[in-house]
Design an enzyme around this catalytic site. Structure first.
Site, PDB file in Angstrom:
ATOM      1  CB  SER A  28       9.834  -6.159 -11.077  1.00  0.00           C
ATOM      2  OG  SER A  28       8.574  -5.759 -10.607  1.00  0.00           O
ATOM      3  CG  HIS A  55       9.680  -0.832 -10.038  1.00  0.00           C
ATOM      4  ND1 HIS A  55      10.004  -1.687  -8.997  1.00  0.00           N
ATOM      5  CD2 HIS A  55       9.203  -1.623 -11.028  1.00  0.00           C
ATOM      6  CE1 HIS A  55       9.709  -2.923  -9.342  1.00  0.00           C
ATOM      7  NE2 HIS A  55       9.237  -2.918 -10.565  1.00  0.00           N
TER       8      HIS A  55
END
Length: 718
Positions: free
Chosen positions: A577, A692
């Protein structure tokens, strides 16, 4: 589109420098490109040797850790019941279950299954991933259950009848979106839901907080507060404490700027004028608890001739603050020092419990409020110490983390405390804090559950070190390694460095099994951009100062080589991320310092990040590429713009998820395309579902992680 080698030194940030089809998430051409590279990666990492275990060997080891039946079943207590969500090899999507709370404390494993998510997924032909459940406070026979198709952030919420284990006909329902639904009463819920373009923020989040009455459609819910179209999003939640039930509606401009509104009154009579703004700085985090408003400052705040430092925690009498915000007295409950900052606060029926980190190690403090309003100049709050359960490490400084939560904040002061460390498996404690200053640190602590040792840490040591960054800042890092290791060894350096997130010591048996047991050294860098030393540590690496996080990370890398822990060729790095953006910058800016780069669910195209999925909400962290002055500095940490096809780079592995609706998979696809087109050593893997987090269940999780470890051993193990 321009070719990888031909873009200018000052490209338009919105120009695509890779093929446009890569940003078509489910496009046929894009998925064909993905599958071709997935297959290549699988084949490349399938071979096994003494120095480079295959992905299949590693996957079996990791799955045995993830599905271990002796791990701690964490619970939420509601009345007489302890609720838990559990996954294992037979139930990869999970079981929502419960048992009697006292039985749980006594060590029972007598669970009653309420919902089998795997069975539901088969029945409905959906790839359901659990996103949580909330039991109704007024009617514990009802719950709101939230599920995501494939693991994306967008999810849906349904009402569930616990006793009959069925969905409630014509019950509360929130359709799939990046929203939320939560109980206010049995027949009224708070709803935040984007339902049309004018109720959806540029980041894809809701712009309205509504009250949804039983029988109403989402579109007909009563609007209590609507935010400006430029806001990041609006969320509402009920507050339940000794004062009764109230609510807070938060309007977020960005991650670090919000207005919070207190909503009081009879739920069925609430109207937009019911919301009163809590008058604290918009950069502060604020909540209301019992008669108090607690304000946790992100920036210095000058009031009444005194400057309260960023990182401080202040308490106000709520009514005094709302009526007379300029003159309402405050009490400073915590003020940071150079070495200790506030990491978290936990509210029980009568207590405020502070979790601080002192040079990235946890400490606890209990605060007891006065029985009447705070007095000018300090009030009568009491401070009572609370030891982190589990004792000390043989008299040495114990490198451990404590995670605190209330058992039932309306009814008791009991705490759950989970202790963990790099070599210390998680242990769950039930703690009854002492309210007596003379009994400081002696609160009663009972070990409820202990996670097993899932890797051999008998010969592993944990030490903390400090590297010196380019500007002279001391940057802490933890080193986890085997005793008696002679000479440099394969080393993995992990980092994140953003969004005020602290990387604290924690047990990670996957790292233990896949890396440490095979002789690798594991290192975690606490760079600026994180929260390890408070708001200033975070703010010092925002926007035009982003380079400081990268300079900190490479300073740790060079310190490891300088100390003889590893060599450049044996040093691998990992991050996901925002940490993936960190990896992209290490790859493009410091390629000579590393032997391998594992870059996961990353941001990499910083000219377009704000136009893709939730990216607009990160402008406060990185800046706005469409502002020419800001693009000047943003482009200096945009890996796809920094990539030079003529330069030599270390081996790179990129991983992402098609179903990630937070960070667009186009980021990873773009750098993969550029590196491959330039003939650089690169592997690419994209899970077709998983959100995610990159995976939808433990099998996928184990496989994805095994690919990363196989890559690292292949590149660093010789």
């Amino acid at each position: 589109m321009t070719s990888p080698a031909s873009y200018t030194s000052l490209p338009d940030p919105l120009d695509s420098i890779t093929p446009a089809f890569l940003e078509e998430i489910l496009g046929d051409e894009a998925l064909s490109w993905v599958r071709e590279r997935n297959e290549r990666t699988e084949k490349t990492l399938a071979d096994h040797s003494d120095t480079a275990p295959s992905v299949h060997v590693l996957e079996e080891e990791i799955l045995s850790v993830l599905d271990n039946p002796q791990r701690i079943p964490m619970v939420t207590v509601r009345g007489e019941w302890a609720y838990n969500f559990w996954t294992d090899g037979d139930h990869p999507r999970g079981l929502w279950r419960r048992q009697n709370y006292q039985s749980y404390l006594d060590g029972s494993d007598d669970w009653h299954v309420l919902l089998d998510v795997d069975a539901l997924a088969r029945t409905e032909s959906r790839s359901w991933v659990w996103h949580g459940a909330a039991v109704c406070p007024q009617d514990p026979s009802r719950a709101l259950i939230t599920l995501s198709d494939g693991g994306s952030d967008a999810d849906e919420t349904r009402e569930f009848a616990i006793d009959s284990k069925t969905w409630v006909d014509d019950g509360f329902f929130r359709p799939e979106a990046k929203g939320s639904l939560s109980w206010l009463t049995r027949d009224i819920c708070w709803l935040s839901q984007p339902t049309s373009p004018d109720t959806t923020s540029p980041s894809g989040y809701p712009l309205r907080a509504c009250l949804l009455h039983r029988g109403q459609s989402v579109e007909d819910a009563n609007v209590i507060l609507q935010a400006d179209p430029s806001a990041m999003g609006v969320w509402a939640r009920a507050l339940r404490d000794a004062q009764g039930e109230r609510s807070i509606v938060e309007v977020m401009e960005d991650f670090y700027t919000s207005d919070r509104f207190l909503v009081e009154g009879e739920p069925g009579e609430l109207v937009p004028d019911s919301a009163r703004r809590i008058p604290v700085p918009r950069s502060a985090e604020a909540t209301v608890w019992n008669r108090w408003t607690l304000a946790w400052l992100r920036e210095d705040w000058s009031r009444q001739g005194q400057t309260h430092r960023a990182g401080s925690l202040l308490a106000f009498d709520t009514e005094e603050l709302l009526v007379s915000p300029d003159v309402a007295p405050s009490t400073t409950l915590f003020e940071p020092t150079a070495h200790e900052v506030l990491e978290d606060l936990t509210l029980t029926r009568d207590l405020v419990v502070l979790t601080t980190i002192r040079d990235v190690v946890s400490h606890l403090t209990v605060l007891v409020p006065p029985s009447s309003g705070a007095a000018e100049g300090g009030g009568a709050w009491k401070t009572v110490g609370l030891d982190v359960p589990g004792g000390t490490d043989g008299g040495a400084r114990r490198i451990a983390t404590a995670v605190v939560s209330p058992v039932d904040k309306q009814k008791s002061n009991d705490l759950w405390i989970v202790t963990t460390g790099y070599t210390e498996p998680s242990e769950l404690w039930l703690v009854h804090p002492s309210l007596d200053e003379d009994e400081s640190g002696r609160g009663s602590a009972t070990s409820v559950r202990q996670a097993p040792d899932l890797y051999d840490a008998s010969n592993v040591t944990v030490t903390q070190h400090f590297a010196v960054s380019k500007d002279g800042t001391r940057v802490p890092y933890f080193e986890v390694s085997s005793e008696g290791t002679s000479g440099p060894s394969p080393t993995l350096l992990y980092g994140y460095g953003g969004f005020d997130v602290s990387l604290l010591p924690a047990y990670n048996p996957t790292v233990g099994r896949a890396w440490l047991e095979r002789g690798g050294t594991y290192v975690v860098a606490n760079t600026r951009g994180g929260g390890e030393y408070g708001p200033g540590w975070h703010r010092s690496a925002l926007k035009e100062n982003r380079h400081r996080a990268y300079e900190d990370f490479v300073a740790v890398a060079r310190d490891l080589v300088g100390r003889g822990v590893t060599t450049r060729q044996q040093l691998g790095i990992q991050g996901g991320s925002n940490g993936g953006l960190l990896m992209g910058n290490m790859y493009t800016q410091y390629p000579d310092d590393f032997g391998a780069v594992l870059c996961q669910v990353p941001l990499l195209n910083m000219g377009r990040f704000h136009t893709m999925l939730a990216g607009h909400s990160w402008i406060a962290e990185y800046g706005n590429p469409e502002d020419p002055q800001q693009w000047q500095f943003i482009r200096t940490f945009s890996p796809v713009h920094l990539f030079d096809p003529e330069r030599s780079y270390p081996s790179l592995m990129l991983t992402t998820s098609t179903k990630d609706d937070r960070v667009h998979p186009g980021h990873a696809r773009s750098l993969g395309y550029l590196a491959e087109a330039a003939g650089k050593p690169v592997l690419y893997f994209e899970n077709i579902e998983g959100g995610h987090g990159g995976a939808a269940d433990n099998q996928q999780r184990a496989h994805n992680q095994a690919l990363g470890w196989a890559f690292l051993w292949r590149e660093l193990g010789v």
